[in-house]
Design a protein around this motif. Structure first.
Motif, PDB file in Angstrom:
ATOM      1  N   ASP A  11     -11.588   5.575   1.461  1.00 27.19           N
ATOM      2  CA  ASP A  11     -11.404   6.042   0.080  1.00 27.19           C
ATOM      3  C   ASP A  11     -11.561   7.559   0.018  1.00 27.19           C
ATOM      4  O   ASP A  11     -12.665   8.086   0.186  1.00 27.19           O
ATOM      5  N   HIS A  49      -7.363  -4.822  -1.078  1.00 28.78           N
ATOM      6  CA  HIS A  49      -6.190  -5.673  -1.260  1.00 28.78           C
ATOM      7  C   HIS A  49      -6.432  -6.692  -2.367  1.00 28.78           C
ATOM      8  O   HIS A  49      -7.424  -7.426  -2.345  1.00 28.78           O
ATOM      9  N   LYS A  55       0.853  -1.188   0.000  1.00 33.36           N
ATOM     10  CA  LYS A  55       0.000   0.000   0.000  1.00 33.36           C
ATOM     11  C   LYS A  55       0.890   1.239   0.000  1.00 33.36           C
ATOM     12  O   LYS A  55       1.925   1.279   0.668  1.00 33.36           O
ATOM     13  N   GLY A  56       0.509   2.222  -0.790  1.00 31.79           N
ATOM     14  CA  GLY A  56       1.254   3.474  -0.829  1.00 31.79           C
ATOM     15  C   GLY A  56       2.286   3.573  -1.930  1.00 31.79           C
ATOM     16  O   GLY A  56       2.846   4.636  -2.171  1.00 31.79           O
ATOM     17  N   LYS A 113      -2.373   3.253  -6.253  1.00 31.50           N
ATOM     18  CA  LYS A 113      -1.310   3.504  -5.272  1.00 31.50           C
ATOM     19  C   LYS A 113      -1.656   2.938  -3.895  1.00 31.50           C
ATOM     20  O   LYS A 113      -0.846   2.254  -3.261  1.00 31.50           O
ATOM     21  N   ASP A 114      -2.854   3.216  -3.399  1.00 31.74           N
ATOM     22  CA  ASP A 114      -3.210   2.821  -2.039  1.00 31.74           C
ATOM     23  C   ASP A 114      -3.904   1.469  -1.959  1.00 31.74           C
ATOM     24  O   ASP A 114      -4.429   1.099  -0.913  1.00 31.74           O
ATOM     25  N   THR A 115      -3.916   0.739  -3.067  1.00 28.60           N
ATOM     26  CA  THR A 115      -4.377  -0.657  -3.067  1.00 28.60           C
ATOM     27  C   THR A 115      -3.141  -1.543  -2.998  1.00 28.60           C
ATOM     28  O   THR A 115      -2.187  -1.337  -3.748  1.00 28.60           O
ATOM     29  N   SER A 116      -3.152  -2.504  -2.102  1.00 29.01           N
ATOM     30  CA  SER A 116      -2.033  -3.444  -2.004  1.00 29.01           C
ATOM     31  C   SER A 116      -2.362  -4.703  -2.793  1.00 29.01           C
ATOM     32  O   SER A 116      -3.504  -4.932  -3.166  1.00 29.01           O
TER      33      SER A 116
END
Length: 303
Positions: free
Chosen positions: A250, A267, A96-97, A139-142
């Motif tokens: 979100d 995820h 994430k990130g 970006k913020d989805t792993s």
């Protein structure tokens, strides 16, 4: 610049030029040939043609192979979480990130920077800024991504995405208690005419289908599994908002009053595909990141 010349034989008469040219060298993919045709590097009898041109006997094909574009992306050593790797494909678990590939103003710290330091031989189909990238996650989805090491593997993996044979299962925490256990969202997604930085369900959009299953109800939230049939930009985030259950955290599609989670709680946990060389089905599963598990456990304790 290397020049290749070929005289079309009788047996090749009627063949598409892009298909025929791709047989002249096993290292050339058909999409690479099509790009060279588009850029004017391939001529037939001294003239530019389109990729669907049908060859005639004794046509003289001349291909001037351009020099590779200089790669501006700087390889960066990273501790990548690689789940699988061979001569054709890499499966990596993106944290994430992390941004998947460089963009103007954001040229370092991306997954591509790390992949390039790990492995220099990547598919060039998506250009110099996205080498090897077959599909993306936000970006913020792993979660899990497949990266192609050569153009032929890239083409075959992309075709599986087109044919909807790739298994992609995501896990998400959404607002609201979903009453039914299963559901399918079939709603087209396109650019939001009121906000070009966002996507939305819109009549003129591209077909988008998401299947979901409720795994656990943690009032006032639901823990769900989402299976992608298509892969539109922000698809799960847009679809869950559309049915009134936006993703927790979100910043773009969720409510202002939400759990602070540094971006959506989403995820990409399961990825499966047919190996581009052997055809063998391979499936990989990455556990939820610690922050996701911690949040779920905190909500369970409340209940």
């Amino acid at each position: 610049m290397e020049k290749i010349e070929y005289l079309v034989k009788e047996k090749d008469s009627g063949e598409r030029i892009d298909k025929l040219a791709a047989t002249l060298n096993k290292d050339w993919s058909r999409s690479q040939i099509q790009q060279w045709i588009k850029d004017g590097h391939l001529t037939v009898n001294g003239k530019n043609v389109k990729a669907n041109y049908k060859c005639n006997q004794n046509d003289r094909i001349v291909l001037e192979i351009p020099e590779p574009e200089p790669l501006d992306v700087i390889p960066e050593e990273m501790d990548l979480d690689i789940y699988y790797e061979d001569q054709d494909v890499i499966v990596v678990n993106k944290p994430k990130g992390m941004v998947v590939h460089p963009a103007p103003g954001h040229t370092s710290g991306t997954l591509v920077n790390g992949i390039m330091a790990h492995c220099r031989d990547l598919s060039g189909i998506n250009g110099v800024l996205r080498p090897g990238i077959v599909h993306r996650i936000d970006k913020d989805t792993s979660g899990l991504l497949m990266v192609a090491k050569n153009d032929r593997a890239h083409e075959k993996l992309v075709q599986q995405l087109v044919d909807k044979t790739v298994t992609r299962k995501y896990f998400a925490l959404v607002h609201g208690v979903i009453p039914h256990n299963h559901g399918t969202i079939d709603a087209p997604i396109g650019r939001d005419p009121m906000d070009r930085q966002s996507m939305t369900v819109i009549e003129k959009g591209k077909q988008a289908v998401t299947h979901f299953t409720v795994l656990e109800r943690l009032d006032p939230y639901s823990y769900v599994e989402c299976v992608l049939e298509t892969g539109r930009t922000h698809q799960i985030r847009v679809h869950m908002k559309y049915i009134g259950h936006p993703l927790v955290g979100d910043p773009k599609y969720g409510p202002r009053n939400t759990i602070s989670a540094n971006g959506q709680v989403l995820h990409a946990g399961i990825l499966g595909f047919n190996h581009p060389r052997t055809g063998e089905y391979k499936e990989f599963q990455a556990p939820l990141p610690d922050s996701f598990t911690k949040l779920l456990n905190e909500l369970r304790q409340i209940h």
